[in-house]
Design a protein around this motif. Structure first.
Motif, PDB file in Angstrom:
ATOM      1  N   PHE A  61       0.848  -1.189   0.000  1.00 36.40           N
ATOM      2  CA  PHE A  61       0.000   0.000   0.000  1.00 36.40           C
ATOM      3  C   PHE A  61       0.883   1.239   0.000  1.00 36.40           C
ATOM      4  O   PHE A  61       1.687   1.429   0.915  1.00 36.40           O
ATOM      5  CB  PHE A  61      -0.921   0.006   1.228  1.00 36.40           C
ATOM      6  N   GLU A  62       0.741   2.043  -1.048  1.00 38.72           N
ATOM      7  CA  GLU A  62       1.525   3.274  -1.194  1.00 38.72           C
ATOM      8  C   GLU A  62       3.014   3.017  -0.975  1.00 38.72           C
ATOM      9  O   GLU A  62       3.704   3.761  -0.285  1.00 38.72           O
ATOM     10  CB  GLU A  62       1.005   4.357  -0.240  1.00 38.72           C
ATOM     11  N   GLY A  63       3.500   1.917  -1.540  1.00 40.34           N
ATOM     12  CA  GLY A  63       4.914   1.580  -1.462  1.00 40.34           C
ATOM     13  C   GLY A  63       5.360   0.939  -0.165  1.00 40.34           C
ATOM     14  O   GLY A  63       6.519   0.588  -0.009  1.00 40.34           O
ATOM     15  N   GLU A  64       4.448   0.765   0.771  1.00 37.47           N
ATOM     16  CA  GLU A  64       4.782   0.168   2.065  1.00 37.47           C
ATOM     17  C   GLU A  64       4.200  -1.241   2.156  1.00 37.47           C
ATOM     18  O   GLU A  64       3.091  -1.502   1.693  1.00 37.47           O
ATOM     19  CB  GLU A  64       4.220   1.033   3.196  1.00 37.47           C
ATOM     20  N   VAL A  65       4.963  -2.142   2.761  1.00 32.96           N
ATOM     21  CA  VAL A  65       4.534  -3.529   2.921  1.00 32.96           C
ATOM     22  C   VAL A  65       3.796  -3.678   4.244  1.00 32.96           C
ATOM     23  O   VAL A  65       4.320  -3.327   5.302  1.00 32.96           O
ATOM     24  CB  VAL A  65       5.754  -4.477   2.881  1.00 32.96           C
ATOM     25  N   PHE A  66       2.570  -4.205   4.163  1.00 33.63           N
ATOM     26  CA  PHE A  66       1.768  -4.469   5.356  1.00 33.63           C
ATOM     27  C   PHE A  66       1.569  -5.968   5.506  1.00 33.63           C
ATOM     28  O   PHE A  66       0.924  -6.603   4.674  1.00 33.63           O
ATOM     29  CB  PHE A  66       0.380  -3.829   5.252  1.00 33.63           C
ATOM     30  N   GLY A  67       2.110  -6.529   6.567  1.00 34.22           N
ATOM     31  CA  GLY A  67       1.790  -7.899   6.949  1.00 34.22           C
ATOM     32  C   GLY A  67       0.640  -7.843   7.935  1.00 34.22           C
ATOM     33  O   GLY A  67      -0.235  -6.978   7.847  1.00 34.22           O
ATOM     34  N   LYS A  68       0.661  -8.720   8.916  1.00 36.27           N
ATOM     35  CA  LYS A  68      -0.359  -8.687   9.963  1.00 36.27           C
ATOM     36  C   LYS A  68      -0.033  -7.549  10.926  1.00 36.27           C
ATOM     37  O   LYS A  68       1.117  -7.395  11.335  1.00 36.27           O
ATOM     38  CB  LYS A  68      -0.378 -10.005  10.732  1.00 36.27           C
ATOM     39  N   PRO A  69      -1.043  -6.762  11.306  1.00 36.19           N
ATOM     40  CA  PRO A  69      -0.785  -5.699  12.284  1.00 36.19           C
ATOM     41  C   PRO A  69      -0.360  -6.288  13.632  1.00 36.19           C
ATOM     42  O   PRO A  69      -0.828  -7.364  14.019  1.00 36.19           O
ATOM     43  CB  PRO A  69      -2.135  -4.992  12.424  1.00 36.19           C
ATOM     44  N   GLN A  70       0.510  -5.582  14.333  1.00 32.32           N
ATOM     45  CA  GLN A  70       0.990  -6.038  15.643  1.00 32.32           C
ATOM     46  C   GLN A  70      -0.089  -5.956  16.716  1.00 32.32           C
ATOM     47  O   GLN A  70      -0.125  -6.764  17.627  1.00 32.32           O
ATOM     48  CB  GLN A  70       2.193  -5.192  16.085  1.00 32.32           C
ATOM     49  N   ASP A  71      -0.949  -4.941  16.597  1.00 29.93           N
ATOM     50  CA  ASP A  71      -1.982  -4.732  17.616  1.00 29.93           C
ATOM     51  C   ASP A  71      -3.109  -3.892  17.020  1.00 29.93           C
ATOM     52  O   ASP A  71      -3.046  -3.465  15.859  1.00 29.93           O
ATOM     53  CB  ASP A  71      -1.394  -4.055  18.859  1.00 29.93           C
ATOM     54  N   GLY A  72      -4.124  -3.648  17.821  1.00 26.69           N
ATOM     55  CA  GLY A  72      -5.279  -2.887  17.364  1.00 26.69           C
ATOM     56  C   GLY A  72      -4.946  -1.464  16.962  1.00 26.69           C
ATOM     57  O   GLY A  72      -5.527  -0.923  16.016  1.00 26.69           O
ATOM     58  N   GLU A  73      -4.016  -0.870  17.661  1.00 28.44           N
ATOM     59  CA  GLU A  73      -3.612   0.501  17.343  1.00 28.44           C
ATOM     60  C   GLU A  73      -3.004   0.579  15.941  1.00 28.44           C
ATOM     61  O   GLU A  73      -3.324   1.475  15.157  1.00 28.44           O
ATOM     62  CB  GLU A  73      -2.609   0.984  18.396  1.00 28.44           C
ATOM     63  N   GLU A  74      -2.133  -0.380  15.631  1.00 29.16           N
ATOM     64  CA  GLU A  74      -1.529  -0.404  14.300  1.00 29.16           C
ATOM     65  C   GLU A  74      -2.583  -0.704  13.232  1.00 29.16           C
ATOM     66  O   GLU A  74      -2.575  -0.106  12.155  1.00 29.16           O
ATOM     67  CB  GLU A  74      -0.404  -1.443  14.231  1.00 29.16           C
ATOM     68  N   ALA A  75      -3.505  -1.610  13.523  1.00 31.90           N
ATOM     69  CA  ALA A  75      -4.569  -1.939  12.569  1.00 31.90           C
ATOM     70  C   ALA A  75      -5.426  -0.708  12.274  1.00 31.90           C
ATOM     71  O   ALA A  75      -5.741  -0.416  11.114  1.00 31.90           O
ATOM     72  CB  ALA A  75      -5.435  -3.074  13.107  1.00 31.90           C
ATOM     73  N   ALA A  76      -5.787   0.034  13.308  1.00 29.51           N
ATOM     74  CA  ALA A  76      -6.608   1.236  13.117  1.00 29.51           C
ATOM     75  C   ALA A  76      -5.850   2.292  12.315  1.00 29.51           C
ATOM     76  O   ALA A  76      -6.417   2.926  11.410  1.00 29.51           O
ATOM     77  CB  ALA A  76      -7.041   1.793  14.468  1.00 29.51           C
TER      78      ALA A  76
END
Length: 193
Positions: free
Chosen positions: A74-89
């Motif tokens: 996404f926009e040049g950044e790699v997203f795996g699984k979020p570490q926590d809810g804060e990162e997911a949000a």
């Protein structure tokens, strides 16, 4: 019979829906130990590592071992699984109304030696959702278990505005790709046997 090197319930469900005979053996691969600056190569390396990790000592009725791994670009950044809810949000605040590429690496190790590697890409268009919707989704915990922080096969489906490419790839396994390579490997085996 296929051996799936994955703990993913979504991948397991896809194989069941496609009526592909299979067993599951979780690889236990430490994904953080594998690095590559090219996301397409990274998911293939991870998929291969998973398949290779479970391929020793397989039963005689196993003809192929399948490893998969997914990430969102996404926009040049790699997203795996979020570490926590804060990162997911935080990710969802960025992704809302935008688009990204869901990449799934596939590694099929065939007993005959005809191994196949592929990266399948599907464009995902995210709905323009509100902060309230983001918080409600993150609270479910679902985003924490999925590459990119969403599950197309779950509650996250309503947050996806559209797809360009393979639907099942976004869930974690391209069934059209798998069907094709399994068909090809059966033809190769019958031609050589």
């Amino acid at each position: 019979m296929l051996l799936l090197a994955s703990a993913s319930p979504a991948r397991l469900r896809l194989l069941e829906l496609a009526q592909i005979p299979h067993r599951v053996r979780v690889s236990g691969v430490d994904e953080s130990s594998i690095e590559n600056h090219d996301p397409a190569l990274l998911v293939q390396q991870l998929a291969l590592a998973k398949a290779t990790a479970v391929s020793d000592g397989i039963d005689a009725d196993i003809s192929s071992v399948l490893g998969c791994d997914s990430l969102l670009l996404f926009e040049g950044e790699v997203f795996g699984k979020p570490q926590d809810g804060e990162e997911a949000a935080a990710r969802w605040r960025r992704m809302a109304g935008g688009s990204g590429e869901l990449l799934t690496g596939h590694a099929l190790l065939v007993r005959s030696g005809e191994n196949r590697l592929a990266c399948i890409s599907t464009r995902v268009h995210f709905a323009a959702i509100t902060e309230e919707e983001i918080q409600a989704y993150v609270t479910t915990g679902e985003p924490l278990h999925c590459a990119g922080g969403f599950a197309l096969e779950g509650r996250g489906a309503s947050l996806i505005a559209g797809l360009e490419g393979c639907y099942s790839n976004v869930i974690g396994l391209s069934l059209p790709w798998l069907r094709s390579v399994l068909r090809d490997s059966k033809m190769d085996q019958s031609a050589s046997g």
